[in-house]
Enzyme design. Structure first.
Site, PDB file in Angstrom:
ATOM      1  CB  CYS A 198      -0.875  -0.005   1.234  1.00 36.72           C
ATOM      2  SG  CYS A 198      -1.623  -1.599   1.537  1.00 36.72           S
ATOM      3  CG  ASN A 213       2.665   0.540   3.178  1.00 32.00           C
ATOM      4  OD1 ASN A 213       1.532   0.458   2.744  1.00 32.00           O
ATOM      5  ND2 ASN A 213       3.643   1.149   2.558  1.00 32.00           N
ATOM      6  N   GLY A 214       2.200  -3.220   4.937  1.00 29.00           N
ATOM      7  CA  GLY A 214       2.845  -4.469   5.343  1.00 29.00           C
ATOM      8  C   GLY A 214       1.812  -5.467   5.822  1.00 29.00           C
ATOM      9  CD  GLU A 243      10.077  -7.650 -19.013  1.00 30.37           C
ATOM     10  OE1 GLU A 243       9.922  -8.547 -18.167  1.00 30.37           O
ATOM     11  OE2 GLU A 243       9.685  -6.479 -18.836  1.00 30.37           O
TER      12      GLU A 243
END
Ligand code: F6R
Length: 611
Positions: A2, A100-101, A487
């Site tokens: 976030c 966050n986390g 990629e």
């Protein structure tokens, strides 16, 4: 994954928080919210959806406070909803928290708090934090500021997992407390004001002087002062670092999207990566990489560990390092490396590639390599990012901030830097000098060659308009071209949601060719003169089965394909830096044709700070 932002100063916090959140949306965008300290106490406004919806809500204009915190969310625990969005308050409305986390032990903490009569509104892991702070605050015997600090430090000691947290407390209407562990957090210093964010670009237009918090460090912030503490509440001294990124680098600068801007910036970003590290007539110089000949002679393996696009850059790097340094190189996804028992010891050099420098799996893999006595080298784009605090050496790509979720300019800069590292090692080992000199001149030509490649944009756009309704697309290539195929395929799936696969060209006939039917699109990369005939035979095999063909090549081809994009000739070792660009542009225009949000594809976020 976030984004968090904070402001404490003399100006109204709301517009600054919204501005920061808009810049942070690439980190998560399913809900957003802010809290400010008003005369009547803490006021929180949040909603499901984008920051623009929060900005347009009627209530938000009633916020006049000059201290506030904000959050834009990428849901992990609990679906996207207004209740689950941040900030979260404790039961008494004394504390407001953005986080966050991930709090890994939140279930146990929730039970503990419930047994003490705390109630919960959301399904998030975060909601335990304000309540736990309240619990510790109630139980503290300290007074004033120490009471708040003790409550926060005791809380963070009870949390397992990763966190960057901003805390407002209604008893401290002129302060904010922040803490971090394994999740980024920076404090930008102004005059009579301070800014907080998970990412430097979000507040770069306000200040260029930043304090970087280490794990388990706290800051008690006022308008004109920042005090730093360790987890035992001892004061610690910190110096601000001046970040040289240009504030305009974090703006769209007239481009419709960040991704298109970043694709077009590649001549510049590659030039910046090269910098003064190589020149034609002198030895390469990487001052931060103090690995000497004696050490290099002892290593018998290089591991390159990374995730997603950074890992594909590592796969190209393997070819370059093996060719120039004659040391075997293994490339592995960090999420795999960290959960097995890789053969790594003091004779292994482990290179970790990460644009953000915050990817949880990559950092965990680095810690594992260190515990096995390997030397660790991080390649990152973000100065002061978490990985740089763990690695023995960190060198920066200097590609400038990458905001679009899909990585483009970071990938090309990562390969350039890996090539420069390979040159540096070969020079120290005094081997392959002819190859080294050739590669140096070819690297120095890359910025102008990238400008040439970008001139194909309109043709690639027309091809995108032909194929954007496809359901499946196949990418093929041999050798280093196969790493580009991987990629290209990732770029296409992540921003256009078209299913695609990448195969080594020679592998088609071992199974996947069964999927080729009339009108399927095959995208082929052909840059190696020695392999071109072989690859053309593979393409003919699919053409005869009715496939449409889009070819990216630097060779003269005497065959009829649906579209051929010719790129400048370069050293085969660095050809991905040029050949990937048409694939980036193709994915971009397919996404645009489908009317999708190119910069913020569904379910994704820019830096993956959770497992
Ligand atoms: C794809 C993409 C991701 C990242 C991966 C690693 O476009 O951006 O695959 O490359 O999540 O991120 P970093 O480089 O920040 O470690």
């Amino acid at each position: 994954m976030c984004g968090i932002v904070g402001y404490i100063g003399e100006k109204k916090a709301k517009p600054i928080l919204i501005n920061g959140l808009l810049r942070l949306e690439y980190r998560g965008y399913d809900s957003a919210g802010i809290s400010t300290i008003e005369k009547s106490g803490i006021k929180t406004i949040k909603n499901k959806g984008r920051v623009a919806e929060l900005e347009n809500s009627d209530e938000i204009n009633k916020l006049n406070g000059t201290i506030g915190i904000g959050h834009t969310r990428w849901a992990t625990h609990g679906k996207p909803s207004t209740t689950n969005s941040h900030p979260h308050m404790d039961n008494s409305n004394t504390f407001s928290v953005v986080h966050n986390g991930i709090i890994e032990n939140y279930a146990g903490l929730k039970e503990f708090l419930k047994s003490r009569k705390y109630t919960f509104l959301s399904d998030t892991d975060t909601e335990v934090i304000p309540n736990l702070i309240h619990f510790n605050y109630q139980n503290s015997e300290e007074k004033g500021k120490k009471r708040l600090l003790e409550a926060v430090t005791n809380t963070s000691k009870m949390l397992k997992g990763s966190f960057a947290i901003e805390i407002l407390c209604s008893d401290f209407p002129d302060n904010m407390v922040v803490v971090r562990k394994d999740s980024p957090l920076v404090i930008g210093k102004g005059v009579n004001e301070n800014y907080i964010s998970s990412d430097i670009p979000a507040i770069l237009s306000f200040t260029k002087d930043f304090y970087l918090l280490n794990d388990n460090e706290f800051a008690f912030i006022s308008r004109d002062q920042i005090e730093f503490y360790d987890e035992d509440m001892n004061i610690i001294k910190k110096e601000a670092r001046n970040i040289t990124w240009d504030a305009g680098a974090a703006e769209k600068g007239g481009y419709p999207d960040f991704m298109f801007k970043e694709i077009n910036e590649q001549p510049k970003s590659v030039r910046e990566t090269i910098g003064a590290r190589i020149t034609q007539n002198s030895k390469s110089s990487i001052p931060d990489l103090k690995l000497d000949k004696e050490y290099l002679k002892t290593i018998n393996k290089i591991f390159i560990v990374a995730c997603g696009t950074a890992m594909y850059a590592g796969m190209a790097g393997k070819t370059i390092l093996e060719s120039l340094c004659e040391i075997p190189v293994e490339v592995e996804a960090a999420s795999e490396f960290r959960y097995r028992n890789p053969i790594v010891n003091e004779k292994t050099l482990c290179i970790f590639i990460t644009q953000s420098g915050e990817t949880a799996d990559t950092i965990a893999a680095l810690k594992l390599a260190k515990s096995k006595n390997a030397k660790t080298l991080a390649i990152s784009n973000v100065i002061g990012a978490s990985i740089s605090r763990e690695a023995d050496y960190t060198i920066y790509t200097h590609a400038g901030p990458e905001i679009a979720v899909a990585s483009t300019k970071a990938y090309t800069s990562q390969i350039v830097l890996l090539a420069i590292i390979a040159i540096n090692f070969a020079e120290k080992l005094e081997i392959n000098q002819e190859k080294v000199n050739e590669l140096k001149s070819d690297i120095l030509l890359l910025p102008s060659q990238l400008e040439e490649v970008l001139k194909n944009t309109e043709r690639i756009k027309s091809f995108a308009q032909r194929i954007y309704k496809e359901k499946d697309v196949f990418f093929i290539g041999r050798g280093i071209d196969y790493t580009v195929a991987l990629e290209g395929s990732l770029k296409l799936k992540e921003i256009s949601y078209i299913h695609s696969e990448a195969y080594p060209s020679g592998e088609l006939k071992h199974g996947p060719i069964a999927l080729i039917e009339n009108d399927v699109t095959i995208i082929s990369i052909l840059t190696n003169r020695l392999l071109v005939e072989k690859s053309i035979s593979n393409i003919q095999e699919v053409v005869t089965r009715g496939a449409k063909t889009f070819i990216i090549t630097n060779q003269e081809l005497n065959h009829n394909f649906d579209e051929v994009i010719t790129i400048p000739k370069t050293n085969p070792l660095i050809s991905p830096i040029l050949s990937v660009v048409p694939l980036q542009i193709l994915a971009y225009y397919i996404s645009k044709e489908k009317g999708l949000d190119v910069d913020k594809p569904r379910n994704l976020a820019k830096s993956v700070t959770v497992e």
